[in-house]
Each structure stands twice: as C-alpha cells, then as structure tokens.
Design a protein around this motif. Structure first.
Motif, PDB file in Angstrom:
ATOM      1  N   GLN A   6       0.832  -1.208   0.000  1.00  0.00           N
ATOM      2  CA  GLN A   6       0.000   0.000   0.000  1.00  0.00           C
ATOM      3  C   GLN A   6       0.862   1.252   0.000  1.00  0.00           C
ATOM      4  OE1 GLN A   6      -2.405  -0.557   3.581  1.00  0.00           O
ATOM      5  NE2 GLN A   6      -4.146  -1.025   2.261  1.00  0.00           N
TER       6      GLN A   6
ATOM      7  N   LEU B  58      -4.547   3.708 -14.390  1.00  0.00           N
ATOM      8  CA  LEU B  58      -4.609   2.252 -14.344  1.00  0.00           C
ATOM      9  C   LEU B  58      -5.486   1.655 -15.444  1.00  0.00           C
ATOM     10  CD1 LEU B  58      -4.920   1.879 -10.481  1.00  0.00           C
ATOM     11  CD2 LEU B  58      -2.842   1.705 -11.889  1.00  0.00           C
TER      12      LEU B  58
ATOM     13  N   TYR C  44      -5.337  -3.415  -8.417  1.00  0.00           N
ATOM     14  CA  TYR C  44      -5.253  -2.250  -7.544  1.00  0.00           C
ATOM     15  C   TYR C  44      -6.612  -2.018  -6.914  1.00  0.00           C
ATOM     16  CZ  TYR C  44      -0.885  -0.970  -9.862  1.00  0.00           C
ATOM     17  OH  TYR C  44       0.396  -0.968 -10.343  1.00  0.00           O
TER      18      TYR C  44
ATOM     19  N   VAL D 183      -3.721   3.511  -2.050  1.00  0.00           N
ATOM     20  CA  VAL D 183      -3.652   2.583  -3.172  1.00  0.00           C
ATOM     21  C   VAL D 183      -3.042   1.270  -2.683  1.00  0.00           C
ATOM     22  CG1 VAL D 183      -2.750   2.176  -5.488  1.00  0.00           C
ATOM     23  CG2 VAL D 183      -3.357   4.503  -4.775  1.00  0.00           C
ATOM     24  N   THR D 184      -3.750   0.191  -2.927  1.00  0.00           N
ATOM     25  CA  THR D 184      -3.257  -1.145  -2.615  1.00  0.00           C
ATOM     26  C   THR D 184      -2.998  -1.854  -3.939  1.00  0.00           C
ATOM     27  OG1 THR D 184      -4.579  -1.233  -0.605  1.00  0.00           O
ATOM     28  CG2 THR D 184      -3.751  -3.334  -1.455  1.00  0.00           C
ATOM     29  N   SER D 185      -1.762  -2.290  -4.136  1.00  0.00           N
ATOM     30  CA  SER D 185      -1.375  -3.033  -5.333  1.00  0.00           C
ATOM     31  C   SER D 185      -1.168  -4.486  -4.923  1.00  0.00           C
ATOM     32  CB  SER D 185      -0.077  -2.459  -5.894  1.00  0.00           C
ATOM     33  OG  SER D 185       0.408  -3.261  -6.951  1.00  0.00           O
TER      34      SER D 185
ATOM     35  N   LEU E 110       4.301   1.595  -7.309  1.00  0.00           N
ATOM     36  CA  LEU E 110       3.474   2.575  -6.599  1.00  0.00           C
ATOM     37  C   LEU E 110       4.185   3.918  -6.505  1.00  0.00           C
ATOM     38  CD1 LEU E 110       1.795   0.574  -3.705  1.00  0.00           C
ATOM     39  CD2 LEU E 110       0.729   1.451  -5.794  1.00  0.00           C
TER      40      LEU E 110
END
Length: 153
Positions: free
Chosen positions: A9, A23, A103, A114-116, A145
């Motif tokens: 994150q 994205l 994401y 943002v969570t990848s 990120l």
C-alpha cells in the motif's frame, strides 16, 4: 506455508479518479512499470470486465529468462470505477497462466490509499512446478506505486 500473493500500500496525494484513469490506460501501464519489461501498448482505455489491450514486452529487461520480445494481451477480470481494477494476461503460453494483478483504491484525507497486489495462487500446476513464480517481486510492486505517485501527484 508458501506465499502466493503480495499486497503493498501507499498513500498517493491525488484523487481516486485520477489514479484510476492511469490504471485503465494501456499507456499508463507502461508509464508506471518498474520492471522495465513493458515497452509499449496498443489499445483504448478499458471500461469494464472483459476489455483487453496488448502490451509489447521485453523480458530481457528483467534478465532472468531469455524470452526476448513478445506480446501479451491484458484481460480485465474485475472493474469497479475509481475503486478496483484487476487483470490477467494471455500470450503465447497456453492455456493462460492465470496470475492476477490489481489495484484497490480508497479515498483518504490526503488523496488515495492505493493497494497493489500480485496473485499467483490460481496458476496451473505445470507452471507452479517450474519455480518461476513470483515473476514480479514485492519490491517491484512498491516501486511501481512510487512511479504511479510521481505520475499523478
């Protein structure tokens, strides 16, 4: 127990819609790639599950397997505007490997959390036994990120 998913994150000082636009855009994927493998892309920004675009890859940039240049088709598997996008790829290797990238976006006081993630839990055993996963390390997600933040802040 073997880890088959990475999740990282980062707070990004931009609204979710601005992050999500990058994205959804094939050129955005190339712009934020930290691996060096994504060279260029063809296609329109995606708008829903099942949408596709082509990415021209160069595995030599990673230096692990001598695959050279090749193309993959990105296939959107989950899409919730300004909240979640996920995809898998299809290419010369068939059946598709079924590793997933995605994401999740959440509004925050400073912009967007943002969570990848990268998930290879669904790959076929014939690929699992080759010992090549994960293709992208956790540090690669973190670096991407950082590049994403640089592009939208």
């Amino acid at each position: 127990m073997t880890t088959e998913r990475f999740e990282v994150q980062r707070q990004i000082a931009a609204p979710p819609a601005k992050v999500f636009a990058v994205l959804c855009d094939p050129q955005g994927h190339v712009a934020i790639d930290s691996s060096g493998m994504l060279q260029s892309a063809d296609g329109a920004p995606v708008q829903g599950v099942g949408d596709k675009f082509v990415v021209h890859m160069d595995r030599e940039a990673k230096g692990d397997y001598p695959l050279g240049k090749y193309d993959v088709t990105v296939i959107i598997t989950s899409y919730l505007p300004d909240e979640h996008i996920e995809w898998t790829i299809s290419g010369a290797i068939q059946p598709p490997i079924m590793h997933l990238y995605g994401y999740r976006l959440a509004p925050s006081e400073t912009g967007t959390l943002v969570t990848s993630y990268y998930d290879w839990s669904q790959i076929d055993e014939r690929y699992r036994d080759r010992g090549i996963f994960p293709i992208i390390p956790e540090a690669g997600l973190r670096a991407t990120l950082g590049i994403l933040a640089r592009n939208v802040e």
